[in-house]
Design a protein around this motif. Sequence first.
Motif, PDB file in Angstrom:
ATOM      1  N   GLN A   1      28.681  31.168 -12.720  1.00  0.00           N
ATOM      2  CA  GLN A   1      28.547  32.114 -11.601  1.00  0.00           C
ATOM      3  C   GLN A   1      29.895  32.295 -10.914  1.00  0.00           C
TER       4      GLN A   1
ATOM      5  N   THR B   1      31.644  35.827 -16.378  1.00  0.00           N
ATOM      6  CA  THR B   1      30.545  35.135 -15.687  1.00  0.00           C
ATOM      7  C   THR B   1      29.235  35.378 -16.429  1.00  0.00           C
ATOM      8  N   ARG B   2      28.459  34.311 -16.635  1.00  0.00           N
ATOM      9  CA  ARG B   2      27.182  34.450 -17.330  1.00  0.00           C
ATOM     10  C   ARG B   2      26.144  35.151 -16.460  1.00  0.00           C
ATOM     11  N   ARG B   3      26.101  34.790 -15.201  1.00  0.00           N
ATOM     12  CA  ARG B   3      25.175  35.433 -14.273  1.00  0.00           C
ATOM     13  C   ARG B   3      25.852  36.664 -13.681  1.00  0.00           C
ATOM     14  N   PRO B   4      25.073  37.572 -13.096  1.00  0.00           N
ATOM     15  CA  PRO B   4      25.686  38.750 -12.479  1.00  0.00           C
ATOM     16  C   PRO B   4      26.714  38.350 -11.430  1.00  0.00           C
ATOM     17  N   LEU B   5      27.820  39.050 -11.413  1.00  0.00           N
ATOM     18  CA  LEU B   5      28.882  38.809 -10.451  1.00  0.00           C
ATOM     19  C   LEU B   5      28.333  38.954  -9.032  1.00  0.00           C
TER      20      LEU B   5
ATOM     21  N   SER C   1      21.965  32.167  -4.113  1.00  0.00           N
ATOM     22  CA  SER C   1      22.795  32.430  -5.287  1.00  0.00           C
ATOM     23  C   SER C   1      24.106  31.666  -5.254  1.00  0.00           C
TER      24      SER C   1
ATOM     25  N   ARG D   1      33.528  40.664 -14.765  1.00  0.00           N
ATOM     26  CA  ARG D   1      32.147  40.619 -15.282  1.00  0.00           C
ATOM     27  C   ARG D   1      32.020  39.895 -16.623  1.00  0.00           C
TER      28      ARG D   1
END
Length: 293
Positions: free
Chosen positions: A8, A29-33, A49, A26
């Motif tokens: 993240q 990162t594996r999760r949304p920025l 988050s 973007r």
Amino acid sequence: MTRSAFDQITVCPGVWPSPYLLDRLRPLTRRPLLVLNGWPAPGSDAFQSIARTDALLAGWKDRLDADRLSQMPALRYLGLRATSTDRVDLRYTARCGITVMPIHGYGDVGNVEFVIEALLRHARHGGDTRTELAGKRLGLVGYGNVGAAVARVAMALGMTVAFHTPTPRPGPPDGPQWATLADVLRNADYVSFHSPAYRHVAALADLRLIAPGALVVITTLGLPAPCADFRSWQQSRTGPVVLDLCAADGLPDDLAALPGVRIHDLYAARTAESVRRAEHRIVANLEANLSLL
């Protein structure tokens, strides 16, 4: 095995990310920025988050004390869009094994040009008579990369330059010369401060050594003198003080309204070129750190 992405990445408001930077982040990162407009309130979705954040990007205005940092137990990397680490609790990051990476030099050219522009404007339009910078004396308080670059340009324009740092640093015979703070201030026609962020390097007695009509330029983070000393000094003189928004950070309204105080509505170091340099370095630092995880 080298990781291909952080879990993240969170971006603090002080980064002022451009669309270009967001596009570069973007894939990392594996999760949304997560891009913050302000520090999230406890219980909010954003607050939940940030607990997953292992890479945080922040600017010089973002306050990262132990309380805030502790809200990110997974944090391992803190990238700064700034040179100063004054608003980061470095004892906490060291204790928790968090890598802190500032960036340097990205805004030097803009800072130098701002100072020289202020000197030229004052020489040409600051009094009843248009004057030249050649033959005038410039005093620099602080002599890092920006101060040294200002000195080079000023000397190319024919100025005599003296600088002060806490430790004497004798210069070449034909270059800028180190002097005591008192000598730098009392002998200067122009003074420019390039001291460390939020550091009070001058007191009222020092400021009063500056000629009453001399131009003073400040581009440090925060004033280089206590507010009470700055107020008393400027109230008793006729010369102008030019500040950018970095220097004016946290400036009380009554100080900003003092006669002769001129605050430019810009950050001296922030130009289109410096933004791109800073963002390139932010991404390069992230990628380099990712390869080490």
